[in-house]
Design a protein around this motif. Structure first.
Motif, short mmCIF file in Angstrom:
data_model
loop_
_atom_site.label_atom_id
_atom_site.label_comp_id
_atom_site.label_asym_id
_atom_site.label_seq_id
_atom_site.Cartn_x
_atom_site.Cartn_y
_atom_site.Cartn_z
N ARG A 1 0.84 -1.20 0.00
CA ARG A 1 0.00 0.00 0.00
C ARG A 1 0.88 1.25 0.00
NH1 ARG A 1 -3.11 -2.56 4.14
NH2 ARG A 1 -2.46 -1.02 5.68
N TRP A 2 0.95 1.91 -1.13
CA TRP A 2 1.49 3.26 -1.24
C TRP A 2 0.34 4.17 -1.68
CZ3 TRP A 2 6.71 3.16 -4.47
CH2 TRP A 2 7.69 2.55 -3.71
N THR A 3 0.48 5.46 -1.42
CA THR A 3 -0.52 6.41 -1.90
C THR A 3 0.12 7.40 -2.86
OG1 THR A 3 -0.18 8.09 -0.18
CG2 THR A 3 -1.68 6.26 0.34
N ALA A 4 -0.70 7.94 -3.75
CA ALA A 4 -0.21 8.94 -4.69
C ALA A 4 0.30 10.17 -3.95
CB ALA A 4 -1.33 9.34 -5.66
N GLN A 5 -0.31 10.50 -2.82
CA GLN A 5 0.08 11.69 -2.07
C GLN A 5 1.48 11.55 -1.47
OE1 GLN A 5 -2.88 10.07 -1.74
NE2 GLN A 5 -4.12 11.61 -2.83
#
Length: 583
Positions: free
Chosen positions: A251-255
């Motif tokens: 789980r990575w986020t674009a932010q």
């Protein structure tokens, strides 16, 4: 209280009121040249060295050359570094005289809490901490290349990336270390479709002599060159990275990807004899450890000592610095580090007073537990240009081939730097060592490192040096500094035999041939445990055959001569010197 702990504690308490100090540049020798007679580049691969020289010939400076060398190493040394990793770039601007370190260390994503690395029994999940998406921090190297070109270089980023793009497109011969490294990590790497597409040829893994092409990595580099930061951290590449991490279960986020920032940090500077030493600050542990060790050793004339006595004192300095590394150091944006104290010559004097010149100090008198490590598979390069600009850069993906995960369509091999955190305090990491709260993971926090790019300046010489080697990086740089101080040239420094002590385990490790049998016997007589390859006298298996991959360049002011030194342990490394173009 332990016998050693009392004087060190008293010294620490007293020094919190001690004013800070900074090393002044040494006065140049009378008639010293204003500029080097050309440029020198030393790196872990011939193609990267050539890329740096090409960009210099096209009108670039040392910082443009650093972009070329770094990005080319990301193509030809995937076992050691890459766009999916990070690093530290130590810079000297000759025009202003300013030194700065670009901290491009990876940081922890929000999802990477300590609980995510525990199995159902509450034990550390080894597979998750070193393999696949959960082991990967947010990469920093692409942002560093953008920063180098935009703030310090004079050529467009795209031009400096051109050699790496060409080599990724056309390919290069697979060398033995690369093929063997893949074989050792094959089971992990072939879990992931994106990695299989890059490293398998009709179902067969890469082999020595194969031409290794990476068109997807070339495309990712081209987007970085065209669009800068947004070419990697936003847009097409970012979408593919996020999708690849998610597909593999992470789980990575674009932010948080778009929020990555290179940190400009003030280097650590201190005086050792006639040398001004400029080196890496936290979250590298190298600079503080070097300051402690060298200022402890300044109390003795090492040249007048025999090999046993000199090695004993160097080891005792190593032991004390590595003890402090464990307890005090981490990301300075998250923990308070007593840097002014630890780099003070008065503190070093207090440590020196605890050393018995005739007997080893047992490490269990320096209470505590071992320090976190990073793997040997890191890389370093050193550059001096004809204007006197300098770059020392060390970059890594941590373990061999990092996490083993390439998100499809990117060619970007992600790091496994999360294992450099203390994921479970008091539990050994992949290298059998432990860490504590100062180095525990938190969102946005950077893991502790040993990478130690370093400058040395005296009235006679200016040098740049650094090496891979995990926790041994710091002691290899220490021995390199001592070698230069003893009058060795760049190639002699790169070839120096190496030994190491890191407080715990309480033993001296040494390369094959580093010590004569007489020196080993003398050290053991002083109470040291000495671990040398093939020697089971202490009940151990012996340490690895050779270590590191030191790359160094020097400008000898006395004759206005440039020299480069490339570690002979690495057959594909290269150090080259070229003359300055005629006006």
């Amino acid at each position: 209280m332990k016998p050693f702990a009392r004087p060190v504690l008293l010294c620490l308490l007293a020094l919190f009121a001690t004013p800070s100090f900074a090393a002044e540049p040494p006065a140049p020798a009378s008639g010293s040249p204003q500029h080097p007679p050309g440029a020198a580049v030393a790196s872990g691969h011939r193609l990267a060295t050539e890329a740096g020289l090409q960009v210099l010939k096209e009108g670039g400076n040392a910082f443009d050359a650093a972009v070329a060398v770094s990005s080319t190493l990301a193509v030809v040394e995937p076992i050691s570094s890459g766009l999916g990793g990070g690093g530290f770039f130590l810079l000297h601007d000759a025009k202003t005289g300013k030194d700065v370190m670009l901290d491009a260390r990876e940081y922890a994503p929000e999802s990477a809490t300590p609980q995510q690395f525990l199995d159902k029994n509450g034990d550390l999940d080894r597979d998750r901490s070193v393999n696949g998406p959960w082991s990967a921090g947010i990469p920093g190297l692409p942002a560093a290349l953008v920063e180098l070109a935009g703030k310090h270089g004079r050529l467009p980023l795209k031009q400096s990336l051109a050699p790496a793009i060409r080599i990724a497109t056309e390919g290069f011969p697979v060398y033995e270390r690369m093929a063997k490294g893949y074989a050792s990590r094959r089971e992990v790497m072939e879990r992931y479709p994106g990695t299989r597409e890059v490293y398998l040829r009709n179902g067969r893994p890469i082999a020595t002599g194969d031409v290794f092409k990476q068109p997807e990595l070339a495309h990712t580099l081209a987007l970085l060159g065209d669009k800068g930061f947004d070419g990697f951290y936003r847009g097409e590449t970012a979408r593919k990275l996020l999708a690849g991490v998610k597909q593999a279960g992470g789980r990575w986020t674009a932010q948080e990807l778009a929020g990555y920032q290179v940190k400009e940090r003030a280097p650590i500077s201190f005086q050792y004899r006639d040398w001004k030493i400029t080196t890496a600050p936290p979250p590298s542990s190298g600079g503080i450890a070097l300051a402690e060790m060298l200022q402890i050793l300044e109390g003795w004339d090492l040249a007048k000592l025999d090999d046993v006595q000199r090695t004993h004192l160097v080891v005792e300095a190593m032991r004390r610095a590595y003890r402090d590394r464990t307890f005090f150091l981490g990301d300075p944006d998250f923990v308070t580090i007593p840097q002014r104290v630890l780099t003070s010559p008065d503190y070093a004097m207090g440590l020196r007073a605890t050393i018995n010149p005739d007997k080893a100090t047992p490490s269990d008198l320096l209470s505590g537990n071992p320090t976190p490590l990073e793997d040997d598979e890191t890389t370093h390069f050193s550059i001096i240009d004809s204007e006197g600009n300098r770059v020392g850069a060390t970059q890594t993906v941590n373990l061999l081939y990092g996490s083993g995960l390439i998100p499809k369509g990117t060619g970007v091999l992600l790091n496994d730097e999360m294992d450099d955190f203390a994921l479970k305090p008091g539990t050994p990491n992949a290298f059998g060592v432990m860490g504590y709260e100062a180095n525990a993971p938190k969102p946005g926090k950077r893991m502790l490192s040993s990478m130690t790019p370093t400058f040395m300046e005296s009235p006679q010489r200016v040098t740049v040096l650094g090496t891979p080697g995990g926790s041994r990086i710091i002691t290899m740089v220490l021995l390199g500094i001592l070698g230069y101080d003893a009058g060795l040239d760049a190639q002699q420094v790169a070839a120096l035999p190496r030994y190491h002590h890191q407080w715990l385990p309480d033993k001296i490790e040494a390369e094959s041939g580093a010590f004569t049998p007489e020196v080993v016997a003398g050290l053991r007589k002083l109470g040291h445990t000495v671990d040398v390859p093939g020697d089971s006298a202490e009940g151990g298996r012996g340490s690895s055959h050779v270590w590191g991959n030191l790359q160094t360049v020097e400008w000898d002011l006395r004759g206005n001569v440039l020299r480069g030194g490339s570690d002979p342990r690495n057959p594909v490394g290269s150090a080259e010197v070229v003359a300055a173009p005629a006006n």
